[in-house]
Design an enzyme around this catalytic site. Structure first.
Site, short mmCIF file in Angstrom:
data_model
loop_
_atom_site.label_atom_id
_atom_site.label_comp_id
_atom_site.label_asym_id
_atom_site.label_seq_id
_atom_site.Cartn_x
_atom_site.Cartn_y
_atom_site.Cartn_z
CG ASP A 13 -16.48 16.85 -0.05
OD1 ASP A 13 -16.22 16.02 0.56
OD2 ASP A 13 -16.40 16.87 -1.19
CB ALA A 15 -14.01 20.38 7.68
CE LYS A 16 -20.15 15.57 6.07
NZ LYS A 16 -19.80 16.28 4.68
N GLY A 40 -16.25 10.76 2.17
CA GLY A 40 -15.06 10.83 2.15
C GLY A 40 -14.62 11.79 3.39
CG HIS A 41 -16.48 11.96 6.59
ND1 HIS A 41 -17.68 11.70 7.52
CD2 HIS A 41 -17.35 12.36 5.60
CE1 HIS A 41 -18.59 11.73 6.89
NE2 HIS A 41 -18.54 12.34 5.78
CD GLN A 235 -23.27 11.12 1.24
OE1 GLN A 235 -24.28 10.86 2.04
NE2 GLN A 235 -22.24 10.71 1.22
NE ARG A 314 -16.40 12.94 -8.87
CZ ARG A 314 -17.58 13.14 -8.65
NH1 ARG A 314 -18.25 13.20 -9.79
NH2 ARG A 314 -18.11 12.57 -7.44
NE ARG A 316 -13.95 18.00 -2.26
CZ ARG A 316 -13.28 17.98 -1.11
NH1 ARG A 316 -12.70 18.86 -0.55
NH2 ARG A 316 -13.13 16.93 -0.44
#
Ligand code: GDP
Ligand code: IMO
Ligand code: MG
Length: 436
Positions: A13, A15-16, A40-41, A235, A314, A316
């Site tokens: 996460d 921000a890829k 999730g991008h 990831q 969820r 973070r």
């Protein structure tokens, strides 16, 4: 320079998605090479926000070929839900998407195994995304119970599903009740009914046919032809199965080391690895996190950064920037330059801290410990820096950042040992500072 890769240098996460979207402008091909719908991008442009799981974040530029390579594990239901929702929003997805016939398929039994085994893991759950990722990779490595995308088009497909569904049903019946109250044996039988699964996956196979091909060969031709190929990691490096905080990791090589194995493109074609980091740290799920701030500071980071999972929603876990961990991940990935993301979230903090080493049982570590137990005991040594009050979301040039923000960026670059080429000050594509 044909190959550029984007990898996360923390626990995911980072921000890829935003960085891949930006770099796609200068690419001909964008490749997802590991992971699955656990990713999730997020990509934001033109006032619209898109969340991508399996589809490469380059999909918004239709002249670019998007490839899901053999190292990815595919849940066909997730894939088509995602395609449908993107197409409904006007995104073109036809010949510009390719899916590897070598990619492994996620079946209903993988999700059940994920649910049962995650909570059975030692004293702390891994806290997986429950997308069946680990069990599918487990079957891939085990070989006997694996089914790849290309297998859906073979005459023995039905027989294979029947055989595996029966095996899984018998194995899992021994586990439910014992380890898990979520499923009863009769529910298991319904979920793993081979006839229903065959009919569902036969439909998926037909729909998928137009995208399926040998992507390894395609990519090897593309790099030979000097096409510009962008590799999109999912990831983060610290979730890497071999080099991360095992067992609190994902089941693929999510650091830079996984690019070649997942895509089939040899390392000498990867000319540049771009590492992506948040200006602080976050982690979802279980496992050690030395700089975690389970306090007001963590709350403030979570609220300002809207730190809730893209996939599972969820909250973070949040904490200070960990230069020990990021330096390790950057070295592991052969990272040349860094994108420092979400810097705007830090406006309004009186002070900021960067972890420069750990103390573990009286010993000082300035490199990342290999044992999760050591990392759990690690007490961070921090460098404290002054914060800044100004909002920076509209800043477009490095020179225009507040002096303390520039100092913070400079210290991160020095401590990680890499140059920073991009700073992100907002979710939108345009809210980006490029540094030459
Ligand atoms: P990924 O999995 O690495 O692609 O990252 P995610 O999309 O899961 O999480 C990054 C989140 O931060 C997303 O909601 C992005 O829209 C958002 N984001 C990206 N860059 C920035 C930034 O510079 N500032 C802020 N405030 N949000 C950002
Ligand atoms: P992106 O690509 C953050 C975490 C899960 C869990 C562990 C194992 O959006 O950065 P898994 O379902 O993979 O077996 O879960 O890994 N995890 C992620 N955390 N971002 C991700 O992807 C993640 N994908 C998996 O929370 O701790
Ligand atoms: Mg994400």
């Amino acid at each position: 320079m044909p190959g550029v890769a984007v990898v996360g240098l923390q626990w995911g996460d980072e921000a890829k998605g935003k960085v891949v979207d930006i770099l796609t402008d200068q690419s001909d091909v964008v490749v997802r090479y590991q992971g699955g719908a656990n990713a999730g991008h997020t990509v934001v442009f033109g006032g619209e926000k898109y969340k991508l799981s399996l589809i490469p974040s380059g999909i918004f530029r239709s002249r670019v070929q998007s490839v899901i390579a053999g190292g990815v594990v595919i849940d066909p239901k997730s894939l088509f839900d995602e395609i449908d929702s993107l197409v409904a929003r006007g995104v073109t997805i036809d010949k510009n998407l390719m899916i590897s016939d070598r990619a492994h398929l996620i079946f209903p039994w993988h999700k059940i195994e994920d649910a049962i085994l995650d909570s059975a893991n030692r004293h702390e759950a891994i806290g997986t995304t429950m997308r069946g990722i680990g069990p599918c990779y487990q079957d891939k490595v085990g070989r006997s119970l694996a089914i790849r995308v290309g297998d859906m088009y073979k005459s023995e497909f039905n027989q294979r599903v029947e055989f595996i569904a029966d095996m899984k049903s018998r194995r899992l019946s021994g586990l439910v009740g014992d380890l898990d109250e979520k499923y009863s044996v009769s529910e298991l039988k319904t979920e793993l009914d081979a006839r229903r699964i065959i009919s569902e996956y036969t439909n998926y196979a037909e729909r998928m046919r137009q995208y399926v091909c040998d992507t390894t060969n395609y990519l090897l031709d593309a790099v030979d032809a000097d096409k510009r190929v962008l590799f999109e990691g999912a990831q983060g490096s610290l979730l890497d199965i071999d080099h991360g905080t095992f067992p609190f990791v994902t089941s693929s090589n999510s650091s830079g080391v996984g690019i070649s194995s997942g895509s089939g493109v040899p390392p000498n074609f990867i000319n540049k690895v771009f590492g992506v980091v948040k200006a602080y740290s976050t982690r979802v799920g279980g496992g050690p996190f030395p700089t975690e701030q389970d306090n007001e500071t963590g709350e403030m980071l979570r609220n300002r950064g809207n730190e809730y999972g893209t996939v599972t929603k969820r909250p973070r876990r949040c904490g200070w920037f960990d230069a020990v961990a990021v330096r390790y991940a950057a070295r592991l990935g052969g990272v040349e330059a860094i994108g420092l993301m979400l810097l705007d979230v830090l406006s309004g903090f009186d002070i900021l801290k960067i972890c420069t080493s750990y103390n573990v049982n009286g010993r000082t570590y300035d490199s990342f410990p290999s044992q999760t137990e050591d990392l759990r005991l690690a007490v961070p040594n921090y460098e404290t820096l002054p914060g800044w009050d100004e909002a920076i979301s509209d800043v477009q040039r490095y020179e225009d950042l507040p002096p303390n923000a520039k100092y913070y960026v400079q210290r991160i670059s020095e401590l990680v040992g890499k140059k920073i080429e991009l700073i992100s000050v907002g979710a939108d594509r345009e809210k980006t500072i490029h540094i030459n």
